[in-house]
Design an enzyme around this catalytic site. Structure first.
Site, PDB file in Angstrom:
ATOM      1  CB  CYS A   1      -3.742  -2.583  -0.983  1.00 55.60           C
ATOM      2  SG  CYS A   1      -4.299  -2.508  -2.676  1.00 55.60           S
TER       3      CYS A   1
ATOM      4  CB  CYS B   1       5.012  -0.838  -3.037  1.00 60.97           C
ATOM      5  SG  CYS B   1       6.290  -1.215  -4.217  1.00 60.97           S
TER       6      CYS B   1
HETATM    7  S1  SF4 Z   1       0.026   1.321  -4.743  1.00 56.79           S
HETATM    8 FE1  SF4 Z   1      -0.271  -0.405  -3.364  1.00 56.79          FE
HETATM    9  S2  SF4 Z   1      -1.945   0.284  -2.021  1.00 56.79           S
HETATM   10 FE2  SF4 Z   1      -2.043   1.567  -3.811  1.00 56.79          FE
HETATM   11  S3  SF4 Z   1      -3.523   0.511  -5.171  1.00 56.79           S
HETATM   12 FE3  SF4 Z   1      -1.423  -0.119  -5.750  1.00 56.79          FE
HETATM   13  S4  SF4 Z   1      -1.110  -2.009  -4.704  1.00 56.79           S
HETATM   14 FE4  SF4 Z   1      -2.831  -0.989  -3.670  1.00 56.79          FE
END
Ligand code: SF4
Length: 241
Positions: A115, A232
């Site tokens: 994600c 991230c």
């Molecule tokens: S922190 Fe990373 S995994 Fe969590 S919603 Fe945001 S983009 Fe997606």
């Protein structure tokens, strides 16, 4: 930058320099440079940078999963400093595919990398292809598992255009969270109101939670994963292979 001088040499010279001097150096060396903005550290950098370059370029990643308070904070910053904050959005088709195949909360089941890759790393990569240098608010003590050894200046090989160099500056590397907050209070700098509700390190809404006194700030991020994986992808060079 004089290519005969290595990033390591400059890093050694800048290690003890105050953040505003590091910023001055970065802005003197680069016209095509921008601040990556999201948290308390980044607003300190913006506050320092506008005093050197009033139209400093600032960008922020709008993952589509941020808290309402974060959007209000971005807007407050835009108005307070009279600057543009460029919002970077993920590729819509990639988000659609992920959500269609795995739902809205797949990161709780198979970790946050996929994600974050779509919502953060993709848009960042695209943006950094336009720049010669970028500035981040990383601090060494933010994440003992991943940030203890980050330099003030580094050659960012992860996001550089092929065959070219991309310089990454981390001016607050040696500051503590207490120093960041001392600066915010002293200069009446705007900040995300979530900090008043127990949030220390703020990311996307589903992946951030308040921390208790005594807990490390990073424990409020991706709490279901190991501390050595808590990046991230924006600073993936911090993660040990
Ligand atoms: S922190 Fe990373 S995994 Fe969590 S919603 Fe945001 S983009 Fe997606």
């Amino acid at each position: 930058m004089n290519q005969a001088i290595s990033f390591q040499d400059i890093d050694a010279k800048l290690q003890d320099a105050p953040p505003k001097d590091i910023l001055s150096y970065a802005l003197e060396e680069h016209d095509n440079i921008a601040i990556s903005f999201s948290g308390a550290e980044d607003i300190v950098l913006v506050d320092m940078a506008v005093k050197i370059r009033p139209d400093i370029a600032v960008f922020s990643l709008d993952t589509g999963r941020l808290h309402a308070e974060t959007y209000q904070f971005i807007e407050a910053v835009r108005k307070h400093y009279g600057i543009q904050v460029e919002l970077l959005f993920p590729d819509a088709a990639a988000v659609q595919k992920l959500v269609k195949e795995k739902g809205l909360f797949s990161f709780y089941e198979d970790n946050h990398q996929e994600c974050c890759g779509i919502r953060k790393v993709g848009p960042l990569r695209k943006k950094l292809l336009e720049l010669d240098a970028w500035i981040t608010g990383q601090r060494k003590d933010q994440s003992p598992g991943t940030r203890a050894n980050i330099p003030v200046i580094q050659n960012d090989k992860v996001f550089a255009r092929p065959g070219e160099s991309l310089t990454k500056f981390n001016p607050l590397v040696n500051w503590s969270s207490a120093q960041v907050w001392e600066y915010i209070r002293m200069f009446d700098v705007p900040y995300n109101s979530l900090h008043d509700k127990g949030f220390k390190s703020i990311g996307c809404e589903p992946c951030t939670r308040p921390t208790h006194p005594g807990q490390h700030e990073r424990e409020g991020r991706w709490w279901w994963e190991e501390s050595t994986k808590k990046e991230c992808g924006l600073h993936i060079d911090n993660v040990k292979k």
